[in-house]
Structure formats: C-alpha cells, structure tokens
Enzyme design. Sequence first.
Site, mmCIF file in Angstrom:
data_model
loop_
_atom_site.group_PDB
_atom_site.id
_atom_site.type_symbol
_atom_site.label_atom_id
_atom_site.label_comp_id
_atom_site.label_asym_id
_atom_site.label_seq_id
_atom_site.Cartn_x
_atom_site.Cartn_y
_atom_site.Cartn_z
ATOM 1 N N SER A 172 0.865 -1.190 0.000
ATOM 2 C CA SER A 172 0.000 0.000 0.000
ATOM 3 C C SER A 172 0.897 1.234 0.000
ATOM 4 O O SER A 172 1.718 1.393 -0.896
ATOM 5 C CB SER A 172 -0.959 -0.028 1.191
ATOM 6 O OG SER A 172 -1.912 1.002 1.087
ATOM 7 N N THR A 173 0.785 2.095 1.018
ATOM 8 C CA THR A 173 1.541 3.350 1.033
ATOM 9 C C THR A 173 3.041 3.104 0.898
ATOM 10 O O THR A 173 3.626 2.359 1.672
ATOM 11 C CB THR A 173 1.272 4.112 2.352
ATOM 12 O OG1 THR A 173 -0.125 4.133 2.597
ATOM 13 C CG2 THR A 173 1.805 5.530 2.278
ATOM 14 N N HIS A 198 -2.480 -1.095 -3.470
ATOM 15 C CA HIS A 198 -3.650 -0.222 -3.322
ATOM 16 C C HIS A 198 -3.483 1.010 -4.207
ATOM 17 O O HIS A 198 -2.649 1.868 -3.918
ATOM 18 C CB HIS A 198 -3.828 0.213 -1.865
ATOM 19 C CG HIS A 198 -4.106 -0.919 -0.929
ATOM 20 N ND1 HIS A 198 -3.811 -0.865 0.408
ATOM 21 C CD2 HIS A 198 -4.657 -2.144 -1.147
ATOM 22 C CE1 HIS A 198 -4.180 -1.999 0.988
ATOM 23 N NE2 HIS A 198 -4.692 -2.791 0.064
ATOM 24 N N MET A 291 -0.032 1.126 5.093
ATOM 25 C CA MET A 291 -0.798 1.465 6.295
ATOM 26 C C MET A 291 -1.868 0.403 6.534
ATOM 27 O O MET A 291 -2.421 -0.148 5.595
ATOM 28 C CB MET A 291 -1.460 2.837 6.091
ATOM 29 C CG MET A 291 -2.128 3.404 7.324
ATOM 30 S SD MET A 291 -0.889 3.950 8.523
ATOM 31 C CE MET A 291 -1.952 4.491 9.862
ATOM 32 N N ASP A 294 -4.373 -4.810 5.946
ATOM 33 C CA ASP A 294 -4.938 -5.601 4.851
ATOM 34 C C ASP A 294 -3.999 -6.751 4.482
ATOM 35 O O ASP A 294 -2.819 -6.543 4.253
ATOM 36 C CB ASP A 294 -5.179 -4.709 3.625
ATOM 37 C CG ASP A 294 -5.855 -5.440 2.479
ATOM 38 O OD1 ASP A 294 -6.664 -6.355 2.760
ATOM 39 O OD2 ASP A 294 -5.596 -5.093 1.313
#
Length: 353
Positions: A172-173, A198, A291, A294
Amino acid sequence: MLNKKIRVLIIDDMALVRDILAAGLAKDPDIEVVGTAADPYIAADKIPKLTPDVLTLDVEMPRMDGVEFLRKLMPQYPLPVVMVSSLTEKGQRITLDALQAGAVDFVHKPSSNIDRGLNAMMMELRTKIKIASIANVSHWKSSEKRSAIASNIDHSKALAKSTDKIIVIGASTGGTEAIRSVITEFPPLMPGIVIVQHMPAGFTKMFSERLNTQAQMEVREACDGDRIITGRVLIAPGGKHMRIIRSGGIYQVSVSDGPQVNGHCPSVEVLMQSAATHVGNNAIGIMLTGMGGDGADGMKAMRDVGARTLAQDESTCVVFGMPKVAWEKGGAEKLVPLQNIPEATMQLLEQMK
C-alpha cells in the site's frame, strides 16, 4: 485527537485551490495549515522557516513541476509529501514520476460533480496527510544509501524446479517504489508473480506499463482469465479484486468487481486467501510497506497451509503497518530489509520442494 497538530504547507500555483485546500484541512482538529506557497521556489524559502511535517504538492505547475521539486527537495530535506493530481493521462504519468521521486501518496482533483467530489477528496487528503505524518522518508537523504547483500549463489537450479510456484505480493503506502525495487531485481525466469498494490483505476495500468520497461520479467495489468506463468507479473487493476484460481493443471487470475475488503479494492486479503486455498505450499507471500492490516489474515492462512512468507522490516518501510500486523499475527516468518527481499525470496525458492 493527536497530541500535536500536523503542520502542513500547501504548494499550488492557483490561489483558489490553495484557499479550498486550506479551508478543507482546517476542518480537522489534528491538522494545522502553517502556510501556502504559489510555487516550489517560494516553498523552498518557507520550509526551513515554517518547519512543516507534511507538504501537499500540486503535480503540474508552471515554473517548476512537482516532480522536479521533489528531486531537488528529497535528497536535501526529506519530508513526507502528498501529491494533488489530475485524472488526466499526463497527470497520472507525472504522479507516478512523483512517487518514484519520493512522494508518499496522492489524491485526485475532482473532474466531475465538483461539490461531492471535493468533499470526498478533502476527506481522502486529510486521511493521507495523517498517514504521511508518520511515514519514514529518511532514506531519501543523500547520505543514506542502502545496499543489498551481495549473493554469489547460482539460483538457476531452483528456478528450473519452481515452475509450479507462485509469488504473491501485497503493498500500500510507499508500495510502488518498493515493488519496483523488488521486481527489477528478479531474473526473467522467476515464477509467476501476482501483486495487489492499493491504487485507483487507471494508475495500475500505467504503473504496470512503466514497470514492464524496467523489469526483466513481463509485467502487465491483470485481465480476468490471465494465466500465471513463469516470467510474468500480474498487477491487480484498481477498483477490482484479484483472486488466484486453478483450472486443471494451470493457475489463472479471476478479476472481478466487489465490495471493499479491509477498506480496499483491490484487497491483499482477497488475493492471499485465494493463494492459501488454491496454491497452498507452492506459494510465497511477501508483504511490503503500507498502512493498516490488509492481508495479514490472508498471509497467516497461507503460512498455515505450508506457504513460505516474509515481510518488509520497519527500517525500510515508508509505513510499517501491513508488514507489522502480518508479523504480529504470525503470518510472516521473518522481517527482511527491502533491499534484501529479492535474495531472501530466491533462498525460499531454493528451500521449497
């Protein structure tokens, strides 16, 4: 509410946009807009005086675009930056350049239904500023160069035996750069790789196309029914879930619409649960920077059926969230610095039967 407000400097060449962003951010009690700047030259003067925690940066500006500014800023004065970009193809391309130059994340300017779109964008921007405020961008400092552990091991035999293996990656991030640094180190005959990063629709296609020009493997945005084969990387399209399915002796991906899982679509959880069900002990799971949590349960499910797993360590993560939760829940066998993940993956392949 946070103990200390997050200090934000807004950089945008349009006065109206600066005012809108400042007003929208001021609605959050945890955020303080300490200043605005009409271009990167003004921002460069203000940063040492205002000491912001996070910058918001317009992608396209006349005197110096956001990417050029990042390339100058990050080696000297690394700060978490959230890009504000348009949904145009040019805007998407520059946003990917910005992520490669050190931006933590980005939001889209609304292109239609401005009132509703603006509220949604401001909510997303406030959230991403809070995430950015805890991001680790120190590795962009020019004095800190990370180097991978050199390997003299010949992995050709392991690769020859690994044609039925699948590598599953979630991020993600900070993930676009982490994925790039891992995938570009893999040889062309690596087992098939499936990735959830993401990202919104549109960006995943451009990200895949760009990575395809940089990697030795073939990289593409996944389409429903694509086969997972040696030498191919499939990236889940933004806004759709991706699952691994088995049809006879071949592995394919199923790409479909669906509700968000753990707040995301595509979701790492969905992909890793499908790997646990259909690939079992022939899979390797890798959790990169991001972050939240997930995919943590999915990675644990993979490990429970005999898959090998690892996660990025805290020191090299932009945000040590998803790897941390995967580790704490027992999904990840070990934590590995980003630069060593390609070699650690090859070693896992060596150990698999």
